[in-house]
Design an enzyme around this catalytic site. Structure first.
Site, PDB file in Angstrom:
ATOM      1  N   SER A  19      59.363 -23.649 -47.294  1.00  0.00           N
ATOM      2  CA  SER A  19      59.512 -22.218 -47.585  1.00  0.00           C
ATOM      3  C   SER A  19      58.725 -21.371 -46.584  1.00  0.00           C
ATOM      4  O   SER A  19      59.147 -20.262 -46.228  1.00  0.00           O
ATOM      5  CB  SER A  19      59.109 -21.899 -49.021  1.00  0.00           C
ATOM      6  OG  SER A  19      57.722 -22.026 -49.200  1.00  0.00           O
ATOM      7  N   LEU A  99      45.146 -35.208 -39.030  1.00  0.00           N
ATOM      8  CA  LEU A  99      45.401 -35.474 -37.606  1.00  0.00           C
ATOM      9  C   LEU A  99      44.165 -36.064 -36.930  1.00  0.00           C
ATOM     10  O   LEU A  99      43.030 -35.725 -37.283  1.00  0.00           O
ATOM     11  CB  LEU A  99      45.800 -34.169 -36.923  1.00  0.00           C
ATOM     12  CG  LEU A  99      47.120 -33.579 -37.455  1.00  0.00           C
ATOM     13  CD1 LEU A  99      47.245 -32.109 -37.089  1.00  0.00           C
ATOM     14  CD2 LEU A  99      48.307 -34.373 -36.928  1.00  0.00           C
ATOM     15  N   ASN A 113      47.220 -23.521 -39.005  1.00  0.00           N
ATOM     16  CA  ASN A 113      47.584 -24.142 -40.282  1.00  0.00           C
ATOM     17  C   ASN A 113      47.518 -23.078 -41.374  1.00  0.00           C
ATOM     18  O   ASN A 113      46.763 -22.109 -41.273  1.00  0.00           O
ATOM     19  CB  ASN A 113      46.608 -25.281 -40.615  1.00  0.00           C
ATOM     20  CG  ASN A 113      47.011 -26.018 -41.883  1.00  0.00           C
ATOM     21  OD1 ASN A 113      48.199 -26.277 -42.130  1.00  0.00           O
ATOM     22  ND2 ASN A 113      46.046 -26.359 -42.724  1.00  0.00           N
ATOM     23  N   HIS A 115      46.806 -22.716 -45.532  1.00  0.00           N
ATOM     24  CA  HIS A 115      46.218 -23.471 -46.635  1.00  0.00           C
ATOM     25  C   HIS A 115      46.217 -22.602 -47.884  1.00  0.00           C
ATOM     26  O   HIS A 115      45.807 -21.435 -47.820  1.00  0.00           O
ATOM     27  CB  HIS A 115      44.791 -23.909 -46.281  1.00  0.00           C
ATOM     28  CG  HIS A 115      44.180 -24.781 -47.332  1.00  0.00           C
ATOM     29  ND1 HIS A 115      44.527 -26.103 -47.489  1.00  0.00           N
ATOM     30  CD2 HIS A 115      43.285 -24.496 -48.311  1.00  0.00           C
ATOM     31  CE1 HIS A 115      43.855 -26.607 -48.514  1.00  0.00           C
ATOM     32  NE2 HIS A 115      43.102 -25.661 -49.032  1.00  0.00           N
ATOM     33  N   SER A 142      45.083 -18.853 -46.817  1.00  0.00           N
ATOM     34  CA  SER A 142      44.379 -18.653 -45.550  1.00  0.00           C
ATOM     35  C   SER A 142      45.188 -19.215 -44.391  1.00  0.00           C
ATOM     36  O   SER A 142      45.852 -20.244 -44.531  1.00  0.00           O
ATOM     37  CB  SER A 142      43.040 -19.407 -45.553  1.00  0.00           C
ATOM     38  OG  SER A 142      42.243 -19.071 -46.664  1.00  0.00           O
ATOM     39  N   ASP A 151      40.998 -28.608 -42.882  1.00  0.00           N
ATOM     40  CA  ASP A 151      40.992 -27.266 -43.493  1.00  0.00           C
ATOM     41  C   ASP A 151      39.680 -26.530 -43.187  1.00  0.00           C
ATOM     42  O   ASP A 151      39.257 -25.653 -43.947  1.00  0.00           O
ATOM     43  CB  ASP A 151      41.201 -27.345 -45.024  1.00  0.00           C
ATOM     44  CG  ASP A 151      42.524 -28.013 -45.392  1.00  0.00           C
ATOM     45  OD1 ASP A 151      43.499 -27.840 -44.656  1.00  0.00           O
ATOM     46  OD2 ASP A 151      42.562 -28.722 -46.411  1.00  0.00           O
ATOM     47  N   GLU A 180      51.615 -16.325 -48.938  1.00  0.00           N
ATOM     48  CA  GLU A 180      51.716 -17.202 -47.759  1.00  0.00           C
ATOM     49  C   GLU A 180      52.846 -16.728 -46.851  1.00  0.00           C
ATOM     50  O   GLU A 180      52.731 -16.729 -45.626  1.00  0.00           O
ATOM     51  CB  GLU A 180      51.971 -18.649 -48.191  1.00  0.00           C
ATOM     52  CG  GLU A 180      50.800 -19.296 -48.891  1.00  0.00           C
ATOM     53  CD  GLU A 180      51.044 -20.776 -49.165  1.00  0.00           C
ATOM     54  OE1 GLU A 180      51.569 -21.473 -48.291  1.00  0.00           O
ATOM     55  OE2 GLU A 180      50.709 -21.234 -50.277  1.00  0.00           O
TER      56      GLU A 180
HETATM   57  C1  GRF Z   1      52.194 -24.444 -48.986  1.00  0.00           C
HETATM   58  O1  GRF Z   1      51.574 -24.029 -50.161  1.00  0.00           O
HETATM   59  C2  GRF Z   1      51.187 -24.608 -47.886  1.00  0.00           C
HETATM   60  O2  GRF Z   1      50.163 -23.677 -47.928  1.00  0.00           O
HETATM   61  C3  GRF Z   1      50.648 -25.990 -48.176  1.00  0.00           C
HETATM   62  O3  GRF Z   1      51.777 -26.740 -48.565  1.00  0.00           O
HETATM   63  C4  GRF Z   1      52.750 -25.854 -49.116  1.00  0.00           C
HETATM   64  C5  GRF Z   1      53.994 -26.047 -48.328  1.00  0.00           C
HETATM   65  O4  GRF Z   1      55.067 -25.311 -48.849  1.00  0.00           O
HETATM   66  N1  GRF Z   1      49.943 -26.517 -47.039  1.00  0.00           N
HETATM   67  P1  GRF Z   1      56.388 -25.134 -48.015  1.00  0.00           P
HETATM   68  O5  GRF Z   1      56.829 -26.516 -47.570  1.00  0.00           O
HETATM   69  O6  GRF Z   1      56.100 -24.234 -46.863  1.00  0.00           O
HETATM   70  O7  GRF Z   1      57.380 -24.524 -48.983  1.00  0.00           O
END
Ligand code: GRF
Length: 225
Positions: A19, A99, A113, A115, A142, A151, A180
């Site tokens: 997403s 990684l 990244n 998070h 974040s 992280d 996000e």
């Molecule tokens: C998101 O909540 C991201 O922050 C975390 O994993 C989830 C991934 O969701 N690292 P998507 O695959 O982008 O829908």
């Protein structure tokens, strides 16, 4: 966006739903994000995000971690795959792999990244559940530069989400995810516009100023892209 500036080539790494990938695809499609998504690479063949990329006409690749004997061999194969697309930025969007140091160093200052917590709170997994259990009043998401500390790299942008009395993991997750999807296109745009960098000492710099804390994206900030 300056029409004379070529779009920044990026590669997006995913492991699942995608997403966040979709939010980036949508921002590019609506001409609000000056990047060219050269490829989407997944470590899981069944990741739904691969379909999203294919539907948008973006090349996809799978480097299946289960086929590699160790982390270093997987990361080397991943790096070779990424290098084929010559990105200026690698975007981890729900990429669920730790990684190796060599990989991280290779992309130092060129890898972001996302998070789902207000880092440094709740690094790692199950962030929403842990936030609820802690009784904290604010949760969120974040964006950070990737360093060797999982992280743990410099946080550049955050959105806060108030925890409500009757929140469950499901309701809180949904509200954080909404944020996000605002954060990532914005942070990538800042990087593409060279407003956001990591300096030689490992500090995040935004608009020429060393960041002492993340920029906070408020609800009033409006649609960033
Ligand atoms: C998101 O909540 C991201 O922050 C975390 O994993 C989830 C991934 O969701 N690292 P998507 O695959 O982008 O829908």
């Amino acid at each position: 966006m300056n029409a004379a500036t070529p779009p920044l080539p990026i590669v997006i790494l995913i492991s699942g739903r995608g997403s966040n990938l979709q939010s980036i695809i949508d921002a590019v499609a609506s001409d609000k994000l000056p990047v060219e998504i050269r490829a989407v690479i997944s470590n899981r063949p069944a990741a739904d995000g691969l379909q999203r990329a294919a539907q948008a006409g973006i090349p996809t690749a799978v480097i299946d971690h289960s086929l590699y004997t160790d982390r270093a061999a997987f990361d080397q194969a991943l790096l070779e795959c990424i290098e084929h697309f010559q990105p200026g930025l690698v975007v981890l969007a729900g990429f669920m792999r730790i990684l190796t140091a060599g990989f991280v160093h290779h992309y130092q200052g060129r890898m972001l990244n996302i998070h789902p917590s207000l880092l440094p709170d709740f690094p790692g997994l199950n962030t929403h559940q842990r936030a609820l259990e802690s009784g904290c009043k604010q949760h969120g998401a974040s964006i950070h530069f990737v360093t060797e500390a999982v992280d743990g790299g410099p946080v550049v942008l955050q959105a806060r989400v108030p925890v409500q009395q009757h929140d469950t993991v499901t309701t809180l997750t949904a509200r954080v995810l909404e944020q996000e999807h605002r954060l990532y296109p914005l942070a990538i745009r800042w990087f593409a516009e060279q407003r956001l960098k990591l300096d030689g000492a490992g500090h995040a710099v935004f608009d020429g100023e060393k960041l002492t804390g993340p920029v906070i994206l408020t609800p009033e900030s409006g649609a960033p892209c």
